[in-house]
Design an enzyme around this catalytic site. Structure first.
Site, PDB file in Angstrom:
ATOM      1  N   ILE A  26       0.848  -1.209   0.155  1.00  0.00           N
ATOM      2  CA  ILE A  26       0.175   0.066  -0.115  1.00  0.00           C
ATOM      3  C   ILE A  26       0.911   1.265  -0.088  1.00  0.00           C
ATOM      4  O   ILE A  26       0.574   2.209  -0.643  1.00  0.00           O
ATOM      5  CB  ILE A  26      -0.950  -0.110   1.358  1.00  0.00           C
ATOM      6  CG1 ILE A  26      -1.932  -1.290   0.923  1.00  0.00           C
ATOM      7  CG2 ILE A  26      -1.655   1.158   1.387  1.00  0.00           C
ATOM      8  CD1 ILE A  26      -2.907  -1.433   2.189  1.00  0.00           C
TER       9      ILE A  26
ATOM     10  N   ARG B   5      -4.075   1.333  10.841  1.00  0.00           N
ATOM     11  CA  ARG B   5      -4.939   0.952  12.052  1.00  0.00           C
ATOM     12  C   ARG B   5      -4.689   2.051  13.221  1.00  0.00           C
ATOM     13  O   ARG B   5      -3.699   2.601  12.963  1.00  0.00           O
ATOM     14  CB  ARG B   5      -3.988  -0.314  12.642  1.00  0.00           C
ATOM     15  CG  ARG B   5      -4.555  -1.544  11.880  1.00  0.00           C
ATOM     16  CD  ARG B   5      -6.060  -2.100  11.917  1.00  0.00           C
ATOM     17  NE  ARG B   5      -6.408  -3.305  11.356  1.00  0.00           N
ATOM     18  CZ  ARG B   5      -6.830  -3.092   9.817  1.00  0.00           C
ATOM     19  NH1 ARG B   5      -6.942  -2.176   9.118  1.00  0.00           N
ATOM     20  NH2 ARG B   5      -7.094  -4.428   9.469  1.00  0.00           N
TER      21      ARG B   5
ATOM     22  N   ASP C 275      -8.586   7.409   8.911  1.00  0.00           N
ATOM     23  CA  ASP C 275      -9.785   6.420   8.451  1.00  0.00           C
ATOM     24  C   ASP C 275      -9.573   5.201   9.157  1.00  0.00           C
ATOM     25  O   ASP C 275     -10.602   4.448   9.012  1.00  0.00           O
ATOM     26  CB  ASP C 275      -9.153   5.733   6.820  1.00  0.00           C
ATOM     27  CG  ASP C 275     -10.271   4.969   6.265  1.00  0.00           C
ATOM     28  OD1 ASP C 275     -11.623   5.342   6.193  1.00  0.00           O
ATOM     29  OD2 ASP C 275     -10.071   3.833   5.751  1.00  0.00           O
TER      30      ASP C 275
ATOM     31  N   GLU D 152     -12.182   1.121  17.212  1.00  0.00           N
ATOM     32  CA  GLU D 152     -13.280   1.485  15.967  1.00  0.00           C
ATOM     33  C   GLU D 152     -14.521   0.461  16.420  1.00  0.00           C
ATOM     34  O   GLU D 152     -14.336  -0.536  16.530  1.00  0.00           O
ATOM     35  CB  GLU D 152     -13.014   1.780  15.049  1.00  0.00           C
ATOM     36  CG  GLU D 152     -12.271   0.544  14.325  1.00  0.00           C
ATOM     37  CD  GLU D 152     -11.708   0.811  12.710  1.00  0.00           C
ATOM     38  OE1 GLU D 152     -10.963   1.771  12.507  1.00  0.00           O
ATOM     39  OE2 GLU D 152     -12.235   0.128  11.831  1.00  0.00           O
TER      40      GLU D 152
ATOM     41  N   HIS E 259     -13.334   3.795   8.116  1.00  0.00           N
ATOM     42  CA  HIS E 259     -12.657   2.841   7.613  1.00  0.00           C
ATOM     43  C   HIS E 259     -13.161   2.346   6.494  1.00  0.00           C
ATOM     44  O   HIS E 259     -13.980   1.099   6.175  1.00  0.00           O
ATOM     45  CB  HIS E 259     -12.849   1.774   8.844  1.00  0.00           C
ATOM     46  CG  HIS E 259     -11.586   0.684   8.737  1.00  0.00           C
ATOM     47  ND1 HIS E 259     -11.169   0.200   9.751  1.00  0.00           N
ATOM     48  CD2 HIS E 259     -11.132   0.297   7.525  1.00  0.00           C
ATOM     49  CE1 HIS E 259     -10.130  -0.801   9.328  1.00  0.00           C
ATOM     50  NE2 HIS E 259     -10.124  -0.810   7.969  1.00  0.00           N
TER      51      HIS E 259
HETATM   52  C1  DGY Z   1      -7.959  -4.582   5.800  1.00  0.00           C
HETATM   53  O1  DGY Z   1      -7.981  -5.206   5.004  1.00  0.00           O
HETATM   54  O2  DGY Z   1      -6.958  -4.683   6.630  1.00  0.00           O
HETATM   55  C2  DGY Z   1      -8.710  -3.278   5.648  1.00  0.00           C
HETATM   56  O3  DGY Z   1      -8.428  -2.441   6.628  1.00  0.00           O
HETATM   57  C3  DGY Z   1     -10.012  -3.658   5.644  1.00  0.00           C
HETATM   58  O4  DGY Z   1     -10.715  -2.604   5.149  1.00  0.00           O
END
Ligand code: DGY
Length: 318
Positions: A157, A237, A261, A266, A284
């Site tokens: 990511i 997270r 996000d 949460e 999220h």
């Molecule tokens: C994940 O896949 O860890 C994402 O946070 C889910 O939306």
């Protein structure tokens, strides 16, 4: 005999149809969030569990799962909701869903950066009040072109975000457990320490997994490393941020704006975030596109199939 699989949350129709064709699938048509007790109860007689990040499958839950459960396939790339060591002790394989959500999550990471830098939350609030007017200095934000983006966690990511951010003219810096090869770095500058990374981050994007080492990595002390007026965003997270310290930094203007996000505990959100006009916050949504959610659930299903067919699974995390 068909395997019996507990699917803890409602999936999109095509995924549920596929699961029901393969297994005796226990679906959750009301999409309620199961308590630990309920989860243990429902897993009786099941061979596997297809879980999601809303279930906390801690040591206590793992200890109480029936012996029949051999795999927990998490419908997420993150697996901080599962005690993977406790699962390993009980010979339960845990899997995740990498790759398929990279692009969708990187898009949201970019949205957080744009929303925080360009004061989207304040803009939306003004539009709703209807009494705004254009002026030369109305809601002036921070331009991305030429600014330095620090990426904490240069995995899939982080790298996808780097590519997008470069096209916005941002200069990319990163901190990662390991330095990447020059080819993969693609011009991004590696930092040996978080202090070094944070001190050059006009904007930070948190993209690393939640681990013991990264818990509260943004705290009262480390916030001091940032240039005054920096922007902090988090698509990974909530565990990585000490919320109280972050709120203080926003109030004191040490930090100009935040884009979040994900949150600790949460769906609860630190109430102060809701009051801060410079907080651009989302519920999220990282992987929330139809294409991605279908691919994630498909992969979570395939992980279980692969495990029962071959005894192995390429997305095993423990
Ligand atoms: C994940 O896949 O860890 C994402 O946070 C889910 O939306």
């Amino acid at each position: 005999m068909k395997k019996k699989i507990l699917i803890t949350r409602k999936l999109l129709r095509s995924n549920e149809d596929r699961a029901s064709n393969i297994w005796d699938a226990k679906l959750n048509s009301n999409d309620q969030i199961y308590s630990k007790k309920k989860l243990i109860e429902l897993s009786k007689g099941c061979d596997g569990i297809l879980s999601s990040l809303t279930e906390k499958i801690d040591e206590d839950v793992i200890k109480n799962l029936p012996d029949s459960v051999k795999i927990i396939s998490n419908f997420a790339v993150g697996f901080g909701n599962i005690d993977i060591q406790a699962a390993k002790k009980r010979n339960i394989v845990v899997t995740n869903t990498p790759d398929v959500l990279t692009d969708a999550t990187a898009e949201i990471a970019m949205l957080l950066i744009l929303g925080a830098c360009r004061r989207a939350n304040e803009g939306i609030n003004w539009v709703k009040k209807e009494n705004w007017k254009w002026s030369a200095d109305f809601l002036i934000g921070k331009q991305l072109t030429g600014s330095r983006l620090g990426i904490l966690g240069m995995g899939r990511i982080g790298r996808a975000l780097a590519k997008i951010a470069k096209s916005f003219g941002m200069e990319i810096h990163y901190r990662n457990r390991k330095k990447l090869s020059t080819e993969i770095e693609d011009g991004a500058k590696y930092h040996e320490s978080i202090k070094s990374l944070f001190s050059v981050s006009d904007v930070l994007s948190i993209c690393c997994p939640a681990t013991k080492e990264t818990k509260d990595i943004i705290n009262k002390d480390t916030l001091e490393y940032f240039p005054t007026g920096a922007i902090i965003t988090n698509v990974a997270r909530g565990d990585m941020i000490e919320d109280e310290a972050m709120v203080q930094a926003l109030v004191s203007r040490k930090i100009y704006a935040i884009g979040l996000d994900v949150y600790k505990g949460e769906p609860k959100i630190h109430p102060e975030y809701l009051k801060q006009p410079t907080a651009f916050i989302l519920p999220h949504l990282g992987s929330a596109t139809k294409k991605t959610r279908i691919s994630m659930a498909d992969l979570a299903i395939t992980n279980i199939e692969e495990f029962f067919n071959s005894g192995k699974c390429k997305n095993k995390v423990n």
